[in-house]
Design a protein around this motif. Structure first.
Motif, PDB file in Angstrom:
ATOM      1  N   LEU A 273       0.394  -0.845 -14.190  1.00  0.00           N
ATOM      2  CA  LEU A 273       1.457  -1.764 -14.589  1.00  0.00           C
ATOM      3  C   LEU A 273       2.544  -1.828 -13.525  1.00  0.00           C
ATOM      4  O   LEU A 273       3.054  -2.916 -13.214  1.00  0.00           O
ATOM      5  CB  LEU A 273       2.048  -1.331 -15.931  1.00  0.00           C
ATOM      6  CG  LEU A 273       3.073  -2.278 -16.564  1.00  0.00           C
ATOM      7  CD1 LEU A 273       2.529  -3.684 -16.682  1.00  0.00           C
ATOM      8  CD2 LEU A 273       3.504  -1.764 -17.929  1.00  0.00           C
ATOM      9  N   ILE A 274       2.906  -0.674 -12.947  1.00  0.00           N
ATOM     10  CA  ILE A 274       3.899  -0.664 -11.870  1.00  0.00           C
ATOM     11  C   ILE A 274       3.382  -1.466 -10.682  1.00  0.00           C
ATOM     12  O   ILE A 274       4.114  -2.260 -10.075  1.00  0.00           O
ATOM     13  CB  ILE A 274       4.232   0.770 -11.440  1.00  0.00           C
ATOM     14  CG1 ILE A 274       4.865   1.543 -12.597  1.00  0.00           C
ATOM     15  CG2 ILE A 274       5.171   0.775 -10.235  1.00  0.00           C
ATOM     16  CD1 ILE A 274       5.088   3.016 -12.301  1.00  0.00           C
ATOM     17  N   GLN A 275       2.126  -1.276 -10.335  1.00  0.00           N
ATOM     18  CA  GLN A 275       1.544  -2.012  -9.214  1.00  0.00           C
ATOM     19  C   GLN A 275       1.582  -3.518  -9.471  1.00  0.00           C
ATOM     20  O   GLN A 275       1.931  -4.299  -8.576  1.00  0.00           O
ATOM     21  CB  GLN A 275       0.089  -1.560  -9.003  1.00  0.00           C
ATOM     22  CG  GLN A 275      -0.030  -0.150  -8.464  1.00  0.00           C
ATOM     23  CD  GLN A 275      -1.458   0.394  -8.534  1.00  0.00           C
ATOM     24  OE1 GLN A 275      -1.705   1.521  -8.141  1.00  0.00           O
ATOM     25  NE2 GLN A 275      -2.380  -0.396  -9.047  1.00  0.00           N
ATOM     26  N   GLY A 276       1.241  -3.927 -10.674  1.00  0.00           N
ATOM     27  CA  GLY A 276       1.269  -5.347 -10.996  1.00  0.00           C
ATOM     28  C   GLY A 276       2.673  -5.926 -10.929  1.00  0.00           C
ATOM     29  O   GLY A 276       2.884  -7.040 -10.422  1.00  0.00           O
ATOM     30  N   LEU A 277       3.655  -5.182 -11.428  1.00  0.00           N
ATOM     31  CA  LEU A 277       5.040  -5.657 -11.415  1.00  0.00           C
ATOM     32  C   LEU A 277       5.581  -5.741  -9.992  1.00  0.00           C
ATOM     33  O   LEU A 277       6.274  -6.714  -9.640  1.00  0.00           O
ATOM     34  CB  LEU A 277       5.915  -4.721 -12.251  1.00  0.00           C
ATOM     35  CG  LEU A 277       5.712  -4.805 -13.766  1.00  0.00           C
ATOM     36  CD1 LEU A 277       6.397  -3.639 -14.470  1.00  0.00           C
ATOM     37  CD2 LEU A 277       6.247  -6.126 -14.313  1.00  0.00           C
ATOM     38  N   VAL A 278       5.285  -4.736  -9.170  1.00  0.00           N
ATOM     39  CA  VAL A 278       5.747  -4.772  -7.787  1.00  0.00           C
ATOM     40  C   VAL A 278       5.123  -5.949  -7.046  1.00  0.00           C
ATOM     41  O   VAL A 278       5.802  -6.655  -6.287  1.00  0.00           O
ATOM     42  CB  VAL A 278       5.418  -3.441  -7.081  1.00  0.00           C
ATOM     43  CG1 VAL A 278       5.691  -3.542  -5.583  1.00  0.00           C
ATOM     44  CG2 VAL A 278       6.244  -2.310  -7.678  1.00  0.00           C
ATOM     45  N   MET A 279       3.852  -6.197  -7.279  1.00  0.00           N
ATOM     46  CA  MET A 279       3.195  -7.319  -6.613  1.00  0.00           C
ATOM     47  C   MET A 279       3.747  -8.658  -7.101  1.00  0.00           C
ATOM     48  O   MET A 279       3.848  -9.614  -6.328  1.00  0.00           O
ATOM     49  CB  MET A 279       1.680  -7.252  -6.847  1.00  0.00           C
ATOM     50  CG  MET A 279       0.997  -6.085  -6.167  1.00  0.00           C
ATOM     51  SD  MET A 279       1.339  -5.983  -4.394  1.00  0.00           S
ATOM     52  CE  MET A 279       0.662  -7.542  -3.820  1.00  0.00           C
ATOM     53  N   LEU A 280       4.126  -8.717  -8.364  1.00  0.00           N
ATOM     54  CA  LEU A 280       4.742  -9.941  -8.888  1.00  0.00           C
ATOM     55  C   LEU A 280       6.057 -10.230  -8.167  1.00  0.00           C
ATOM     56  O   LEU A 280       6.288 -11.352  -7.686  1.00  0.00           O
ATOM     57  CB  LEU A 280       4.990  -9.801 -10.384  1.00  0.00           C
ATOM     58  CG  LEU A 280       5.845 -10.908 -11.024  1.00  0.00           C
ATOM     59  CD1 LEU A 280       5.093 -12.219 -11.043  1.00  0.00           C
ATOM     60  CD2 LEU A 280       6.276 -10.513 -12.432  1.00  0.00           C
ATOM     61  N   VAL A 281       6.923  -9.229  -8.090  1.00  0.00           N
ATOM     62  CA  VAL A 281       8.223  -9.419  -7.431  1.00  0.00           C
ATOM     63  C   VAL A 281       8.031  -9.702  -5.949  1.00  0.00           C
ATOM     64  O   VAL A 281       8.721 -10.565  -5.374  1.00  0.00           O
ATOM     65  CB  VAL A 281       9.110  -8.180  -7.646  1.00  0.00           C
ATOM     66  CG1 VAL A 281      10.411  -8.315  -6.872  1.00  0.00           C
ATOM     67  CG2 VAL A 281       9.397  -7.980  -9.125  1.00  0.00           C
ATOM     68  N   ALA A 282       7.098  -8.994  -5.307  1.00  0.00           N
ATOM     69  CA  ALA A 282       6.853  -9.228  -3.881  1.00  0.00           C
ATOM     70  C   ALA A 282       6.334 -10.637  -3.635  1.00  0.00           C
ATOM     71  O   ALA A 282       6.734 -11.305  -2.671  1.00  0.00           O
ATOM     72  CB  ALA A 282       5.855  -8.194  -3.355  1.00  0.00           C
ATOM     73  N   THR A 283       5.445 -11.102  -4.507  1.00  0.00           N
ATOM     74  CA  THR A 283       4.908 -12.459  -4.351  1.00  0.00           C
ATOM     75  C   THR A 283       6.004 -13.502  -4.504  1.00  0.00           C
ATOM     76  O   THR A 283       6.089 -14.462  -3.722  1.00  0.00           O
ATOM     77  CB  THR A 283       3.794 -12.705  -5.393  1.00  0.00           C
ATOM     78  OG1 THR A 283       2.761 -11.733  -5.222  1.00  0.00           O
ATOM     79  CG2 THR A 283       3.208 -14.099  -5.223  1.00  0.00           C
ATOM     80  N   ILE A 284       6.850 -13.322  -5.504  1.00  0.00           N
ATOM     81  CA  ILE A 284       7.958 -14.260  -5.695  1.00  0.00           C
ATOM     82  C   ILE A 284       8.894 -14.240  -4.497  1.00  0.00           C
ATOM     83  O   ILE A 284       9.380 -15.280  -4.037  1.00  0.00           O
ATOM     84  CB  ILE A 284       8.720 -13.945  -6.996  1.00  0.00           C
ATOM     85  CG1 ILE A 284       7.830 -14.213  -8.209  1.00  0.00           C
ATOM     86  CG2 ILE A 284       9.999 -14.755  -7.101  1.00  0.00           C
ATOM     87  CD1 ILE A 284       8.438 -13.805  -9.526  1.00  0.00           C
ATOM     88  N   ALA A 285       9.136 -13.054  -3.938  1.00  0.00           N
ATOM     89  CA  ALA A 285      10.035 -12.933  -2.782  1.00  0.00           C
ATOM     90  C   ALA A 285       9.486 -13.669  -1.564  1.00  0.00           C
ATOM     91  O   ALA A 285      10.214 -14.423  -0.904  1.00  0.00           O
ATOM     92  CB  ALA A 285      10.270 -11.459  -2.458  1.00  0.00           C
ATOM     93  N   VAL A 286       8.200 -13.476  -1.269  1.00  0.00           N
ATOM     94  CA  VAL A 286       7.651 -14.125  -0.072  1.00  0.00           C
ATOM     95  C   VAL A 286       7.502 -15.628  -0.288  1.00  0.00           C
ATOM     96  O   VAL A 286       7.670 -16.423   0.647  1.00  0.00           O
ATOM     97  CB  VAL A 286       6.299 -13.490   0.331  1.00  0.00           C
ATOM     98  CG1 VAL A 286       6.479 -12.045   0.732  1.00  0.00           C
ATOM     99  CG2 VAL A 286       5.262 -13.618  -0.765  1.00  0.00           C
ATOM    100  N   VAL A 287       7.191 -16.044  -1.512  1.00  0.00           N
ATOM    101  CA  VAL A 287       7.109 -17.482  -1.795  1.00  0.00           C
ATOM    102  C   VAL A 287       8.480 -18.130  -1.666  1.00  0.00           C
ATOM    103  O   VAL A 287       8.616 -19.232  -1.114  1.00  0.00           O
ATOM    104  CB  VAL A 287       6.508 -17.722  -3.197  1.00  0.00           C
ATOM    105  CG1 VAL A 287       6.664 -19.184  -3.608  1.00  0.00           C
ATOM    106  CG2 VAL A 287       5.034 -17.345  -3.225  1.00  0.00           C
TER     107      VAL A 287
END
Length: 308
Positions: A273-287
């Motif tokens: 769950l932590i991995q999924g949340l971090v990837m969500l925030v990272a994806t939004i940041a780079v987009v």
């Protein structure tokens, strides 16, 4: 974007594995239950924790490629499901806070720059500094107390989607959006003022004024198009932060959003769950970084992206 996200994925995966603690023991022995070692090993095998790290990494990355973030080690639900039922709330608060911040920051920052070193400028600067100094969660508590004491009214506790009941939805989320948006606007206001003051000193601004161009056109057509570029950067980066960075504000307003889910996942040691949340925030940041770069070309006609 792809190398950045891959680097984030590798970093969060290995950092979580070196953290102390065992989610299996925390999950099964949290209440002091007597659990045998065989049961613990069986649970680890069920969660895939008995496999080598490279196998776990390849399995997780392979699932990410097809949109599968894995299964929560604590709830047993899909990580995508756990995030999806909370993302709507956090995304709406972030969008509303961003809209409020922009509507406040651009007019105030522009006014402060045009009336530099006057009482108008001093008032705007005081408001901006107050916004930076006052935590959004404290402002949120003051809003709740004001609504309760003065109007004897509290926002709804249960989240209602916007498409079901817009009035109930806005009556709950407008207050956290205001609390966060005010602080958010303080940063953008100061950036707008500073950028516009710098642009107004440029030679082409003096030339436009010397040609007799109306001051309103000088500011709106010449100065603002260049001054708005750093403001767009600040707004874009702050929006990416708001998706997962409203932990305390969500606690104050009793919102079950992504920030609160972050805290729960870390407390429970839920790796997937932590991995999924971090990837969500990272994806939004780079987009958002990509969108900011593209918006540069929209607001400044001198910037064009073309292959050579």
């Amino acid at each position: 974007m792809v190398p950045t996200l891959l680097g984030v994925a590798l970093l969060v995966f290995f950092m979580l594995r070196v953290m102390p603690g065992d989610i299996v023991e925390l999950k099964l022995k949290a209440d002091g239950a007597a659990v045998t070692q065989d049961v613990l090993e069986a649970e680890r095998a069920k969660l895939g924790l008995d496999k080598p790290l490279y196998v776990q990494l390849v399995t997780w990355l392979g699932g990410m490629m097809v949109g599968d973030m894995g299964t929560s080690m604590w709830t047993g639900q899909s990580v995508s499901y756990e995030i999806a039922i909370r993302l709507e709330l956090s995304l709406q608060v972030a969008l509303m806070a961003t809209l409020i911040a922009v509507c406040i920051a651009v007019p105030l920052g522009t006014t402060a720059a045009l009336f530099k070193d006057t009482w108008v400028d001093y008032i705007v600067r005081v408001l901006a500094i107050a916004g930076l100094a006052v935590p959004s969660f404290w402002l949120g508590m003051m809003l709740i107390l004001t609504l309760l004491v003065v109007f004897t009214w509290l926002p709804p506790i249960t989240f209602t989607p916007l498409y079901k009941d817009p009035l109930a939805n806005l009556s709950q989320l407008i207050w956290p959006a205001l609390a966060v948006g005010y602080r958010y606007s303080a940063v953008a206001t100061r950036m707008t003022r500073s950028a516009l003051l710098e642009v107004l000193r440029e030679d082409y601004i003096r030339t436009a004024r010397a040609k007799g161009v109306f001051e309103r056109l000088v500011v709106a057509r010449h100065a603002m198009r260049n001054a708005i570029l750093p403001v767009i950067t600040v707004v874009g980066l702050e929006f990416a932060f708001l998706i997962g960075g409203l932990v305390v504000t969500e606690q104050v307003f009793n919102l079950n959003g992504v920030g609160k889910l972050f805290v729960q996942a870390v407390t429970r040691g839920d790796y997937t769950l932590i991995q999924g949340l971090v990837m969500l925030v990272a994806t939004i940041a780079v987009v958002m970084n990509l969108l900011v770069d593209l918006l540069y070309a929209v607001f400044d006609p001198r910037i064009r992206y073309a292959s050579r």
